[in-house]
Design a protein around this motif. Structure first.
Motif, PDB file in Angstrom:
ATOM      1  N   GLY A 297      -1.880  12.749   3.415  1.00 25.38           N
ATOM      2  CA  GLY A 297      -1.521  12.528   2.017  1.00 25.38           C
ATOM      3  C   GLY A 297      -2.164  13.582   1.136  1.00 25.38           C
ATOM      4  N   GLY A 298      -3.438  13.400   0.850  1.00 29.17           N
ATOM      5  CA  GLY A 298      -4.161  14.395   0.070  1.00 29.17           C
ATOM      6  C   GLY A 298      -4.191  14.083  -1.406  1.00 29.17           C
TER       7      GLY A 298
ATOM      8  N   THR B 139      -0.185  12.757  11.722  1.00 30.38           N
ATOM      9  CA  THR B 139      -1.082  11.822  11.039  1.00 30.38           C
ATOM     10  C   THR B 139      -0.548  11.426   9.662  1.00 30.38           C
ATOM     11  OG1 THR B 139      -2.368  13.695  10.210  1.00 30.38           O
ATOM     12  CG2 THR B 139      -3.181  12.607  12.193  1.00 30.38           C
ATOM     13  N   ASN B 140       0.577  12.021   9.261  1.00 31.36           N
ATOM     14  CA  ASN B 140       1.165  11.719   7.945  1.00 31.36           C
ATOM     15  C   ASN B 140       0.118  11.854   6.832  1.00 31.36           C
ATOM     16  OD1 ASN B 140       3.028  11.008   5.986  1.00 31.36           O
ATOM     17  ND2 ASN B 140       2.665   8.814   6.240  1.00 31.36           N
TER      18      ASN B 140
ATOM     19  N   LEU C 213       0.840  -1.200   0.000  1.00 26.09           N
ATOM     20  CA  LEU C 213       0.000   0.000   0.000  1.00 26.09           C
ATOM     21  C   LEU C 213       0.873   1.247   0.000  1.00 26.09           C
ATOM     22  CD1 LEU C 213      -2.550  -1.178   2.713  1.00 26.09           C
ATOM     23  CD2 LEU C 213      -2.713  -1.432   0.224  1.00 26.09           C
ATOM     24  N   ARG C 214       0.372   2.286  -0.658  1.00 31.25           N
ATOM     25  CA  ARG C 214       1.088   3.554  -0.682  1.00 31.25           C
ATOM     26  C   ARG C 214       0.690   4.465   0.471  1.00 31.25           C
ATOM     27  NH1 ARG C 214       3.523   4.144  -5.613  1.00 31.25           N
ATOM     28  NH2 ARG C 214       3.277   2.180  -6.692  1.00 31.25           N
ATOM     29  N   LYS C 215      -0.547   4.340   0.881  1.00 30.71           N
ATOM     30  CA  LYS C 215      -1.052   5.138   2.009  1.00 30.71           C
ATOM     31  C   LYS C 215      -1.472   4.158   3.074  1.00 30.71           C
ATOM     32  CE  LYS C 215      -3.073   9.461   0.342  1.00 30.71           C
ATOM     33  NZ  LYS C 215      -4.269  10.077  -0.227  1.00 30.71           N
TER      34      LYS C 215
ATOM     35  N   ILE D 192      -4.640   6.960  13.798  1.00 32.03           N
ATOM     36  CA  ILE D 192      -5.402   6.227  14.814  1.00 32.03           C
ATOM     37  C   ILE D 192      -5.838   7.208  15.905  1.00 32.03           C
ATOM     38  CG2 ILE D 192      -5.394   4.292  16.436  1.00 32.03           C
ATOM     39  CD1 ILE D 192      -4.826   3.411  13.602  1.00 32.03           C
TER      40      ILE D 192
ATOM     41  N   ASP E 220      -3.170   6.807  -5.729  1.00 32.11           N
ATOM     42  CA  ASP E 220      -2.351   6.291  -4.637  1.00 32.11           C
ATOM     43  C   ASP E 220      -3.050   5.208  -3.832  1.00 32.11           C
ATOM     44  OD1 ASP E 220      -3.897   7.583  -2.500  1.00 32.11           O
ATOM     45  OD2 ASP E 220      -3.044   9.437  -3.242  1.00 32.11           O
TER      46      ASP E 220
ATOM     47  N   GLY F 177      -6.501  -4.461   2.346  1.00 33.08           N
ATOM     48  CA  GLY F 177      -6.405  -3.004   2.449  1.00 33.08           C
ATOM     49  C   GLY F 177      -6.016  -2.522   3.828  1.00 33.08           C
ATOM     50  N   SER F 178      -5.957  -1.206   3.967  1.00 33.90           N
ATOM     51  CA  SER F 178      -5.645  -0.571   5.249  1.00 33.90           C
ATOM     52  C   SER F 178      -6.902   0.072   5.800  1.00 33.90           C
ATOM     53  CB  SER F 178      -4.578   0.509   5.059  1.00 33.90           C
ATOM     54  OG  SER F 178      -4.465   1.305   6.228  1.00 33.90           O
ATOM     55  N   PHE F 179      -7.104  -0.015   7.130  1.00 35.98           N
ATOM     56  CA  PHE F 179      -8.271   0.631   7.740  1.00 35.98           C
ATOM     57  C   PHE F 179      -7.995   2.088   8.064  1.00 35.98           C
ATOM     58  CE2 PHE F 179      -6.779   0.871  12.086  1.00 35.98           C
ATOM     59  CZ  PHE F 179      -5.812  -0.108  12.140  1.00 35.98           C
ATOM     60  N   SER F 180      -6.762   2.542   7.836  1.00 34.79           N
ATOM     61  CA  SER F 180      -6.479   3.973   7.985  1.00 34.79           C
ATOM     62  C   SER F 180      -5.442   4.404   6.968  1.00 34.79           C
ATOM     63  CB  SER F 180      -5.998   4.308   9.392  1.00 34.79           C
ATOM     64  OG  SER F 180      -5.601   5.667   9.438  1.00 34.79           O
ATOM     65  N   ALA F 181      -5.913   4.958   5.862  1.00 32.56           N
ATOM     66  CA  ALA F 181      -4.986   5.381   4.808  1.00 32.56           C
ATOM     67  C   ALA F 181      -4.211   6.614   5.233  1.00 32.56           C
ATOM     68  CB  ALA F 181      -5.754   5.665   3.525  1.00 32.56           C
ATOM     69  N   GLU F 182      -4.936   7.633   5.722  1.00 31.83           N
ATOM     70  CA  GLU F 182      -4.237   8.896   6.012  1.00 31.83           C
ATOM     71  C   GLU F 182      -4.833   9.655   7.186  1.00 31.83           C
ATOM     72  OE1 GLU F 182      -4.652  11.834   2.904  1.00 31.83           O
ATOM     73  OE2 GLU F 182      -6.520  10.981   2.191  1.00 31.83           O
TER      74      GLU F 182
ATOM     75  N   ASN G 241      -1.553   4.395   7.366  1.00 32.63           N
ATOM     76  CA  ASN G 241      -1.138   4.992   8.635  1.00 32.63           C
ATOM     77  C   ASN G 241      -1.891   4.339   9.777  1.00 32.63           C
ATOM     78  OD1 ASN G 241       0.870   7.208   8.169  1.00 32.63           O
ATOM     79  ND2 ASN G 241      -0.655   7.660   6.586  1.00 32.63           N
TER      80      ASN G 241
ATOM     81  N   SER H 243      -7.425   2.223   2.226  1.00 32.57           N
ATOM     82  CA  SER H 243      -6.541   2.200   1.049  1.00 32.57           C
ATOM     83  C   SER H 243      -6.300   0.770   0.606  1.00 32.57           C
ATOM     84  CB  SER H 243      -5.216   2.917   1.318  1.00 32.57           C
ATOM     85  OG  SER H 243      -4.355   2.098   2.073  1.00 32.57           O
ATOM     86  N   PHE H 244      -5.946   0.662  -0.665  1.00 35.28           N
ATOM     87  CA  PHE H 244      -5.778  -0.631  -1.327  1.00 35.28           C
ATOM     88  C   PHE H 244      -4.607  -0.556  -2.306  1.00 35.28           C
ATOM     89  CE2 PHE H 244     -10.225  -0.045  -0.306  1.00 35.28           C
ATOM     90  CZ  PHE H 244     -10.529  -1.233   0.334  1.00 35.28           C
TER      91      PHE H 244
END
Lengths: 471, 471
Positions: free
Chosen positions: B148-149, B145-146, A183-185, B434, B387, B426-431, A187, B353-354
């Motif tokens: 992205g946007g 929080t790093n 994944l690119r994003k 937590i 992204d 996937g991720s449960f928190s892209a940007e 956190n 995110s994926f």
């Protein structure tokens, strides 16, 4: 001397060809530039599971391991000491998997794959791993030292281009940390992969990686520029970035001494300078595009010439000469500098970095002060002005009697680092990482609190004896 | 209730206007989207030294602190719980220093500076901090929080653009870690600043930062694209990256539902679609250059049109409609999606995110499965296809009786995360990071070994009660 039962036990894990002893170890015991060590054995696991089993066995039996990737490092980070008691854990059989995801622009690869093999296998896809180096390391070592190279300005370092890792920790279980995100994003707490990037293998052994890929450039143009003065280099960089933005893919500095050394020692090179007179300092500038030439579009050579002409016409122009030439010829000169410098005497090399505006003032300072501090030492620097990195090379005649005195090199190193780090706020390791060769400067320049935190972190993550760096 | 002597002691550190209590705290107690908490006090230190003194006092007296930056976060990471026992440590007075280094393309800034203020102050320089967000956070929170946007594809996240940090640890001394490097290449051990990026303030309070700046774009062109099918989105992305390389600075996905919500609720928007019929899914594509238009050079609009025409002419073209339009109008639609969705009912939002190729299959899966699992829930997704990020928004009518049942939202969240994380990797928190809102998913999806390492790292670095995240 390591006990024979350990060798047998390790062979049981890796198989016969995965465990070397005796004279078979020669190539693994010798570093790319510096000293030679002696290994107890070379373990060559062929999978993450085998790596884990080797590490677990060694930690449980108190055997120190030095992870070794392409063994192209320059700071004695991948070779054992001369005790004969450390085992080498080579990544050279960890070349699988190779899983390319074209839509994601990423690849999952074994840490033992060579950079050239990776890019060779990517060629048809139009993608590449954008770290441009003189050497041809394996991926695990590139990550463990966070290499930068000549296109950092455009593509960043290995850290920027690493999406995920699989790592074996040096604990009794040989714990495998699966940080292999594609994944690119993402956190979701601490980004643990960062701990293994740039820490020279002390926190774990990288066995697989997921890397970001970039569209390969389809056009480029390259120029050699002669700055009007040392101060003009920063002016020129700012003017070119202002005019060219991210087109600018390299802005490399080459001292006249390094260029002359390359021309002297690499006969295939053509001297590109008017009348053959090499200037004191030369800039290699490259612009590139990842798009194909478009009908009616100005060729990149013409764009570069136009931008240089506009800078030339400025009042107090920062340039005294500039010519756009064939990229392969100009880059051949740049890539020959290392070889040339190596042949011109005994090399004492530094891998420094600075704020971009401080490189030329540092070089001017050293040029002025060197004769008073150390006579007959030639500065043959080159490097990456665009990202602040300088390969600050010092050359001494091979028959110089001072070379017999071990204090000479130590004193010289200490002086250079003091000026670079304390005087100019620079780094004593831009992109080579910490190995036995520069451990003393880690000890000297790392604040006590940071050293204590690092030691604590080593204890809780990967307590076994691993790598050449100590905290 | 906090003891009065603590309030007096903290006032002694920060001065009267640096310590708020009672109704003065209202704006600090309420999050941007979710629930409202109750604070014991709001401390507003004006320097790193004051921050250190506040933290030290609180750690020594067992007072929990929640660092708060712009308070624009969406996961309850910056507001206190409802116990009334946690103090807020606001960064809002930490707006100094502001030291711009034009040659280094970097700025040293206070963590309390707002993104808009930073870019406002940079405007004359031709440089900018390239994180493009709907909200206007302060820098410390962006780093914690790093974020992205929308231009991640071109410029990366905050992590990529952070050179250095100054951080106060939650230990008895309120230790100040000076990690304020302004170097681009620096590999001298663990890169400690990474620990504070994306960890929502749990490991320390960021008081100053050194950021990379980029040349601001000087030209851009924007198009709306209607993909022929969900599967065509990946084909289109690959074709555009192949043709445009790093020209492509945004590739955003917008569901028809989100677009309609924006058009319904934001009256200043013009409906750009033929006959006003909003397609099921729309892509916003932007190309940009940091170079000025050059004489004889094709305008960017024409470049974009030419590339789209070539893709259109492919067999099985991935496009059914495409038009290049005024960037400000198209981006106004994109930036209104969040507002529109918020007004169309009760919003239950996910920041997923994926792998880039898995976004559309995930969306198709959810569209098909939602009615069977949860009736009358509208999917109003939008996000960053380039992204892999998706703001997966679910909307329920405001008067839906299920909203009174706390299990309804919990069950819905659990189902979405199970499909996204377990089904699609996937991720449960892209940007978003937590916060209290998604702590439960950190607990659920983080491997036990990683949680144990994180807890150990928290103990050795910053043991005091800090932030809303627990390990």
């Amino acid at each position: 001397m390591i006990e024979a039962r350990h060798i047998e036990a390790l062979k049981g894990i890796t198989g016969e060809k995965g465990l070397l002893t005796g004279s078979d170890m020669a190539a693994y015991e010798t570093g790319a530039r510096y000293d030679k060590g002696r290994a107890a054995f070379v373990a060559r696991p062929a999978s993450t599971a085998e790596t884990s089993a080797v590490v677990s066995y060694c930690v449980r039996n108190g055997i120190a391991l030095v992870p070794q990737s392409g063994n192209t490092g320059l700071v004695s980070g991948s070779t054992p000491d001369d005790s004969g008691l450390q085992g080498i854990l080579s990544l050279d059989r960890l070349t699988a998997p190779f899983a390319l995801d074209l839509v994601n622009r990423s690849v999952k690869a074994g840490a033992g794959l060579r950079l050239s093999d990776l890019n060779g296998r990517l060629e048809e896809s139009g993608l590449f791993f954008p770290i441009d180096l003189g050497a041809d390391p394996r991926l695990g070592g590139m990550i463990a030292t966070n290499t930068g190279g000549s296109r950092f300005l455009r593509y960043g370092d290995v850290r920027r281009n690493t999406l995920g890792l699989t790592v074996v920790l040096a604990d009794e279980a040989g714990t495998v940390l699966d940080l292999s995100s594609d994944l690119r994003k993402n956190n979701t707490g601490i980004d643990w992969k960062q701990l293994f990037i740039g820490t020279t293998g002390a926190f774990g052994i990288i066995t697989e990686c997921v890397l970001n890929l970039e569209p390969a450039p389809k056009q480029s143009a390259t120029a050699l520029l002669v700055p009007a003065s040392p101060e003009a280099v920063a002016t020129l960089l700012v003017a070119m970035e202002d005019a060219l933005g991210s087109y600018l893919s390299a802005f490399e500095g080459m001292s006249g001494n390094a260029v002359r050394a390359a021309l002297d020692h690499v006969p295939s090179l053509r001297n590109p300078f008017q009348g053959g007179v090499v200037p004191d300092f030369v800039i290699l500038a490259e612009i590139s595009r990842s798009t194909s030439p478009r009908e009616g579009e100005q060729p990149l050579d013409a764009v570069l010439e136009e931008v240089l002409a506009a800078i030339w016409e400025q009042e107090g122009a920062p340039l005294t000469d500039a010519f756009v030439g064939p990229p392969h010829e100009i880059w051949a000169l740049r890539h020959a500098l290392s070889e040339g410098v190596k042949h011109s005497g005994r090399l004492i090399a530094f891998d420094l970095s600075f704020r971009r505006g401080d490189i030329m003032p540092f070089l001017a300072h050293m040029k002025a002060e060197m004769p008073d501090h150390f006579e007959d030492v030639t500065i043959c620097d080159f490097g990456h002005i665009g990202d602040g990195g300088v390969h600050f090379n010092l050359v001494v005649a091979k028959d110089d009697p001072r070379l017999a005195d071990p204090d000479f090199e130590a004193d010289l190193r200490a002086w250079v680092f003091t000026v670079a780090v304390e005087g100019f706020g620079g780094s004593f390791s831009a992109e080579h990482g910490i190995g036995r060769k520069n451990q003393v400067f880690y000890d000297q320049y790392t604040p006590e609190k940071i050293r204590a935190l690092a030691a604590g972190l080593k204890t809780i993550t990967s307590p076994g004896p691993l790598g050449t760096m100590t905290f």
